[in-house]
Structures are given as C-alpha cells and as structure tokens.
Design an enzyme around this catalytic site. Sequence first.
Site, short mmCIF file in Angstrom:
data_model
loop_
_atom_site.label_atom_id
_atom_site.label_comp_id
_atom_site.label_asym_id
_atom_site.label_seq_id
_atom_site.Cartn_x
_atom_site.Cartn_y
_atom_site.Cartn_z
N ASP A 103 13.45 87.31 77.55
CA ASP A 103 14.45 87.34 78.62
C ASP A 103 14.02 86.55 79.84
O ASP A 103 14.86 86.07 80.62
CB ASP A 103 14.70 88.78 79.08
N THR A 155 4.76 91.01 82.02
CA THR A 155 5.27 89.90 82.79
C THR A 155 4.96 90.07 84.28
O THR A 155 4.81 91.20 84.76
CB THR A 155 6.80 89.96 82.56
N ARG A 211 9.21 82.37 69.69
CA ARG A 211 10.06 83.42 70.31
C ARG A 211 10.12 83.21 71.82
O ARG A 211 9.11 83.00 72.48
CB ARG A 211 9.46 84.80 70.00
#
Length: 305
Positions: free
Chosen positions: A201, A170, A198
């Site tokens: 977070d 990320t 999916r």
Amino acid sequence: MRTAIVVHGGAWNIPDDLVEDHVRGTSRAAREGWKVLSRGGSALDAVEAAVRVMEDDPTFDAGVGSFLNEEGFVELDAAIMDGRDLKAGAVGAVRRVRHPVTLARAVMERTEHVMLVGEGAERLAERLGLEMCAPGDLIVERELERWRRERERERAGGGGRPPDIFSGGTVGAAALDDSGNLAAAVSTGGTPFKMVGRVGDSPIVGAGLYADGEVGAAVSTGWGEGIMRVLMAKAAVDALAAGADPGAAAEGALDILLRRTGGRGGLIVLDREGEIGLAHTTARMAYAYIRPGGGVEAGVLVGGG
Ligand code: ASP
C-alpha cells in the site's frame, strides 16, 4: 495555525528488546524534520528529511534493515505527497537505492509521472546521481536470521506465518510548515517473505499516504493488501474533511480496514491546525511528534489489537 511534525516507525508486534530503538529512531527522525521546519523550511523537505533518518536506521523496515522477500533480498517502496497541489511521487520494488523517499521525490519533481518501479526507477536514480547501493548493503543479520527461520519453517511444511514474524514496520511522516502547507512521506521494505515484485500500500497514493493542503495529511502502516483496497489514508483525510478530529479520523479509517478486510494497521493524521491523531489496531505502534514549545513526544503505543 501551528507547525508540527509527526512520524511513525511501524506497527505490529514490536518486540520488547526493540522498543527503545524504535523510540530513539522515531525521536531522531522527528527532530530532523523539526530542524527543517524551525528554520522556515517546507513541509515537503521536513518529511523527506525525517524519513531519510529512518531509512538509514536498521531498526526499521525501511531502507537498511528491511524485511527480506522470499528469495532473500530487499525490495523497497516509498512515496511522497505535497498537499499544496496534490503532487505525488512514488517508487516500487527498488533494490539498489539507499533513500527511496528521495527517489520518490525525484519522480514527482523531475518526471511527468507519479510512479516508477524496479529497473526504470533505479535508472532514474542513477541518472540523477542519487546514492546507490548493492542489494546486500540493505540486509542486516537480524533479518537474515528471520528469513532463514522462515525458510526452514516453510520447507518443513509449516503452515501459516507465525504472528511474531511481523516485528515492526514501515516508516512515515506528516508535517505542517510555517506557511500552512502540508506534506506526507512513507518508506518501507514491505512484508517479510513477500513474493518478488510484490508492492504494498505504501507507494499507492490514497492508501499508504495522502496530503491535501486544504484538509490534512495521513500516513498508514499495517497490512498492505487490505489498506490498498480501502484507500486507508484517503479515508482518514476524507473523515477530516467531514469534520472529524485527527484522532477520530484515524480510528474511523482503521475501523473500515478491520470491518471490510479483517486487516489491522496504524495511522498518523495531521490537520491544518497542527492537531495530531495517532491510532492503531495492531499490538503496538511507534511514533514521535513535535509541536511548537514542546520537546519531542515519542513512544510505542500498546494495546491496539
Ligand atoms: N504496509 C506495509 C506493506 O504492506 C507494511 C507495514 O506497514 O508494516 O508493505
């Protein structure tokens, strides 16, 4: 109070041959954000600009170059948060948007909602004339090969994922502007070979990012399924509020992740004075930051895990 921008380019086992690209990419992103701040722009504009640079850079698991899911295509998550008023916008599982962070900002500024996912999010992007792409435009050869290897392994009944499948991550940014405002942003392709649909977070406020203008900002990377259960970014900002310095706040939140879920990750934390904290419990984490009077400080931290 000082202006500052800090970015991360993901954690995990960034391979040696990609370290230089990570340093170059995070540096470029920090400079782009700094350009905004140094001409008096807002922290919000700065974090969006920095994240957009990394979404365009195939080095990172964000935008083009992201990990592929189990069916061999990319689904992107992103979020942005404005510390002035705790406003936030997020998108999940988008497939045709070139800059999910800009779409997240549009959700925040142009709708009544905080999060849009999938087709609805893409429709908003189209309606607002944001840059769209074909799903295939986000796929690079390196990731296609990783996906093919993984599929072969699964077909052969290959058991658990090899640890080196997580090769990067990320991207995220936190900034403090001239007027003392804080903002944070994050963008990701999620985890390799994830299930279709999916969402991790990253677009979850409090998990992937948090920005509170009265306290500080934090952006997470790492194992999303754990991070979202301990609200890791909020845990770091809460630690700041309780008096921890940014480094200790980042370490404390990562410790909660490890202790309570067994998960590993990385965090960047920025407080209202422009002090920066970086910490990770993964093998590596790519970062860059700029503060007044200094050039860009960038590198890949090692030895967190
Ligand atoms: N946290 C991201 C997710 O789980 C992945 C990462 O940061 O590497 O989607």
